[in-house]
Scaffold this motif. Structure first.
Motif, PDB file in Angstrom:
ATOM      1  N   CYS A   1      -8.421  51.384  -0.480  1.00 25.74           N
ATOM      2  CA  CYS A   1      -8.231  51.392   0.973  1.00 25.74           C
ATOM      3  C   CYS A   1      -9.397  50.658   1.632  1.00 25.74           C
ATOM      4  O   CYS A   1     -10.558  50.946   1.360  1.00 25.74           O
TER       5      CYS A   1
ATOM      6  N   CYS B   1     -13.417  54.433   6.747  1.00 23.02           N
ATOM      7  CA  CYS B   1     -13.219  55.857   6.479  1.00 23.02           C
ATOM      8  C   CYS B   1     -14.061  56.164   5.247  1.00 23.02           C
ATOM      9  O   CYS B   1     -14.092  55.359   4.311  1.00 23.02           O
TER      10      CYS B   1
ATOM     11  N   THR C   1     -12.542  55.972   1.082  1.00 22.94           N
ATOM     12  CA  THR C   1     -12.252  54.783   0.259  1.00 22.94           C
ATOM     13  C   THR C   1     -11.319  55.136  -0.901  1.00 22.94           C
ATOM     14  O   THR C   1     -11.708  55.120  -2.084  1.00 22.94           O
ATOM     15  N   CYS C   2     -10.083  55.430  -0.563  1.00 20.21           N
ATOM     16  CA  CYS C   2      -9.120  55.920  -1.564  1.00 20.21           C
ATOM     17  C   CYS C   2      -8.723  54.832  -2.555  1.00 20.21           C
ATOM     18  O   CYS C   2      -8.640  53.649  -2.205  1.00 20.21           O
TER      19      CYS C   2
ATOM     20  N   CYS D   1      -3.955  59.655   3.506  1.00 19.66           N
ATOM     21  CA  CYS D   1      -3.690  60.105   4.874  1.00 19.66           C
ATOM     22  C   CYS D   1      -2.365  59.497   5.338  1.00 19.66           C
ATOM     23  O   CYS D   1      -1.853  58.545   4.737  1.00 19.66           O
TER      24      CYS D   1
ATOM     25  N   VAL E   1      -2.382  55.447   5.976  1.00 21.78           N
ATOM     26  CA  VAL E   1      -2.298  54.450   4.910  1.00 21.78           C
ATOM     27  C   VAL E   1      -1.067  54.683   4.028  1.00 21.78           C
ATOM     28  O   VAL E   1      -0.566  53.754   3.391  1.00 21.78           O
TER      29      VAL E   1
ATOM     30  N   LEU F   1      -7.064  54.629  13.273  1.00 17.75           N
ATOM     31  CA  LEU F   1      -8.391  54.530  12.672  1.00 17.75           C
ATOM     32  C   LEU F   1      -9.158  53.498  13.487  1.00 17.75           C
ATOM     33  O   LEU F   1      -8.924  52.305  13.347  1.00 17.75           O
TER      34      LEU F   1
HETATM   35  S1  SF4 Z   1      -8.055  58.911   3.872  1.00 17.57           S
HETATM   36 FE1  SF4 Z   1      -6.707  57.260   4.598  1.00 17.57          FE
HETATM   37  S2  SF4 Z   1      -8.019  55.859   5.755  1.00 17.57           S
HETATM   38 FE2  SF4 Z   1      -9.337  57.188   4.527  1.00 17.57          FE
HETATM   39  S3  SF4 Z   1      -9.716  56.009   2.676  1.00 17.57           S
HETATM   40 FE3  SF4 Z   1      -7.989  57.376   2.247  1.00 17.57          FE
HETATM   41  S4  SF4 Z   1      -6.193  56.180   2.709  1.00 17.57           S
HETATM   42 FE4  SF4 Z   1      -7.939  55.117   3.660  1.00 17.57          FE
END
Ligand code: SF4
Length: 692
Positions: free
Chosen positions: A10, A14, A17-18, A46, A49, A585
């Motif tokens: 991602c 945020c 960083t998934c 989330c 994303v 975001l």
């Molecule tokens: S929580 Fe959502 S915005 Fe945050 S890194 Fe994970 S996917 Fe991205």
């Protein structure tokens, strides 16, 4: 049909960083899911994303270069070729650079957090050009600086440890909206018997789910931390051994903390003395009993005049009680300082022939309106915007807009969508999304180096930022070899493998696996080893003294509050904060219909006492205003906002907001006590009902 799964990361601003798994069917990305094997993502994304394909394939994606054919801000453009776009830009920049290269200004931030599509080829380009430098301060530098004076670097508790804490203080953040995977661990801690306490002027979604919520007035967190120190010291809830061995300046701190009785603290913060005493007793008592106590501080505390000092004061607490001894204790503000990146090489600072002036991105409103002068240097004549939407996100919006309206300003915007800012561009260049390009990532929440593989071909004629700056460099005759490096070549050197933390980093392997954890020990400061000049947690900081700051923890009152500026408060009696809306975001995702529908429309949360005093009922349209400007929102009458506080969840695109304006109409360009950062939550306003 060919179906593949592509490992990605991602890119958004945020801490989580998934790690992503992108399903691609016959060249089309059909799903974006969280990687179940990545320890912090754990298969969960989330809602924002999880809808990333909706964003990538959005009907409004910019697919071709455009040139403006209407007035600035009107949003009228026509398609042009890449050749024409690049020729136009190179011609303009070459002419300006021949006279005054510093009249050219890049403007960018964390639209992507990627090391490659963020500041790599772009920085090389601007360094070679000799353009003004941009002070990228709009988010984290106040807290970063305060933490650095105290702890030495943005290093703290590993996110993967928080579930083992027995007390978790969530200070100045709403992780359900903006740090979801920390929240998962906080809930696990709760199930394991931990107590969760939220400190936030607003009863956010997170605060509602904690055992206790303490709501200090905006800008008073540093006073609260001083009050806690007072009780910890006077009731001897201290780890004397830790203090003696691993801290500096305790005697001076003890003296300073005496000034902050619970009563004074309570009066300053707008809470009760008992709340101060109880929190200190709980925190210090549990630590003394050997339990892991942790603080997750977030950026809410630092968007005020004393924001740097607030983080510094909070960062003193774990050392006082010895909380750093436990892997699950201590504090996390950001993990970003853990990563040994190769930024000087990625950005090639050596290309600078001399150090140009620096312009602060927070004061872009003032600086675009500034004429040439001996102090300022040349007026800004060209602005290249990428990874940012300053019309929506920069403070004191009216000035930002007036700056962008200047007919003599040449503006280029690299974008995925026709944002508020893109409407003011002379040339718009279509940029790829994370599914369409390569990137390498750090994180500011966890400790994994991350790889992003492109899942699909670029949409239309969109190009990665790197490629756009490569092409511009070629057009301008920059023939250094560094402008020929591919994104893969850049990413392969993103981390410094001579540093033990990145030992074993190999870009090809990272692309295959998706992530690699830094080689770091748990409990980073269990035996001191702070990154400060003394190697200790510095309650007293000689560096702060050198920098003209109070070397001890102190209270720096807000610029704008009832107590600190009664004359202003007589006209504008309500404090306003504008924290992130759950479905946006920053300003990203506001144009995704399903997410905008979930937010509804711009709201203002106002306490029943404050609404009644103004004849405002739930659902009324209200105007929020001060000397800087105004915007309109729908009132939500709720005690989630404490009396005297109004809350406008943000950041709405102006053109999608009720009256074409957003909360940044009323925020100011004043800077924090340290770190040169913005003071978005240091804002007094008045609110009135909009007559029908
Ligand atoms: S929580 Fe959502 S915005 Fe945050 S890194 Fe994970 S996917 Fe991205």
């Amino acid at each position: 049909m060919t179906t593949t799964q592509v490992r990605a990361a991602c890119p958004l601003d945020c801490p989580d960083t998934c790690a992503l798994l992108v399903t691609v069917e016959d060249g089309v990305a059909t799903a974006v899911k969280g990687d179940p094997d990545h320890p912090t993502t754990a298969g969960v994304l989330c809602t924002k994303v999880a809808r990333y394909t909706e964003r990538t394939y959005h009907e409004d994606r910019l697919l071709y270069p455009l040139k403006r054919v209407g007035r600035k801000g009107e949003g009228k453009f026509e398609r042009i070729s890449w050749e024409e776009a690049l020729d136009t830009i190179a011609g303009k920049l070459t002419a300006i650079a021949a006279r005054a290269p510093e009249a050219i200004l890049p403007y960018s931030y964390c639209g992507t957090m990627g090391l490659i599509q963020g500041e790599s080829m772009s920085s090389r380009f601007f360094n070679k050009l000799g353009a003004s430098l941009l002070d990228r301060t709009i988010c984290a530098t106040a807290g970063f600086t305060g933490y650095k004076y105290t702890v030495g670097a943005s290093v703290g508790t590993d996110m993967e440890q928080f579930q083992n804490a027995k007390l978790l203080i969530i200070w100045g953040g709403n992780p359900i909206a903006s740090n979801l995977h920390f929240w998962t661990r906080a809930q696990e801690a709760k199930r394991n018997g931990a107590k969760l306490i939220a400190i936030d002027p607003y009863r956010s979604l997170t605060a509602e789910k904690c055992h206790q919520h303490i709501a200090p007035l905006p800008g008073t967190d540093s006073a609260l931390a001083l009050g806690l120190m007072h009780v910890l010291i006077n009731e001897d809830l201290l780890d004397h051994d830790y203090i003696a061995n691993y801290t500096l300046g305790f005697a001076q701190l003890r003296q300073r903390a005496q000034e902050w009785t619970p009563e004074r603290t309570a009066a300053t913060c707008g809470i009760t003395a008992q709340e101060v005493i109880d929190l200190a007793r709980l925190y210090g008592g549990m630590a003394k009993a050997g339990e892991p106590v942790a603080i997750r501080a977030n950026y809410g505390v630092q968007r005020v005049r004393g924001g740097g000092m607030a983080v510094r004061n909070i960062a003193c607490l774990p050392a006082l009680v010895g909380a750093w001894r436990h892997a699950a204790g201590g504090m996390q503000l950001s993990s970003s300082g853990s990563f040994p990146t190769n930024k000087p090489w990625l950005q090639r600072t050596d290309l600078l022939k001399k150090i140009p002036r620096t312009i602060n991105m927070t004061t872009i409103g003032d600086d675009l309106l500034r004429p040439a002068s001996p102090d300022f240097g040349p007026a800004v004549e060209a602005l290249i915007v990428y990874n940012s939407n300053p019309l929506a996100i920069a403070p004191e919006s009216d000035k930002v807009m007036r700056g962008f309206l200047r007919e003599d300003l040449f503006t280029v915007v690299l974008e995925q969508f026709q944002t508020d800012t893109a409407d003011y561009a002379d040339i718009v260049l279509p940029a790829t999304t994370q599914l369409e390009h390569i990137d390498a990532h750090t994180s500011y929440g966890h400790l994994y180096m991350m790889a992003n593989n492109p899942a699909i071909a670029p949409m239309g004629e969109a190009k990665p930022n790197t490629e756009i700056f490569r092409l511009l460099a070629a057009k301008m005759g920059f023939d250094d070899d560094c402008f020929k490096e591919s994104d893969d070549q850049l990413a392969a050197q993103a981390f410094n493998t001579r540093d033990v933390r990145a030992v074993g980093f190999d870009w090809d392997a990272l692309k295959r696996k998706g992530w690699q954890k830094l080689n770091m020990r748990d409990a980073p400061f269990a035996q001191g080893g702070f990154f400060t000049p003394s190697g200790k947690c510095e309650f007293y900081s000689a560096q702060m003294e050198k920098d003209g700051l109070d070397p001890l923890p102190a209270y720096v009152p807000p610029y704008e509050s009832v107590a600190s500026n009664p004359a202003l408060a007589a006209r504008y009696p309500l404090a306003m904060i504008s924290p992130p809306a759950r479905n946006f975001l920053n300003s990203t995702f506001v144009n995704v219909k399903s997410l905008r529908a979930a937010e509804g429309e711009p709201h203002l949360d106002i306490h029943p006492d404050d609404s009644a005093a103004r004849g405002i009922a739930a659902g009324d349209m209200v105007r929020i205003f001060n000397d800087r400007g105004s915007f309109v929102a729908k009132a939500r009458v709720t005690d989630k906002a404490r009396a005297g506080l109004v809350v406008g969840l943000s950041v709405w695109w102006k053109k999608l907001a009720t009256d074409g304006k957003n909360a940044n109409e009323v925020t100011s360009q004043q800077l924090t006590d340290m770190g040169r950062a913005p003071t978005f939550y240091d804002t007094l306003v008045q609110v009135e009902k909009v007559s029908a």
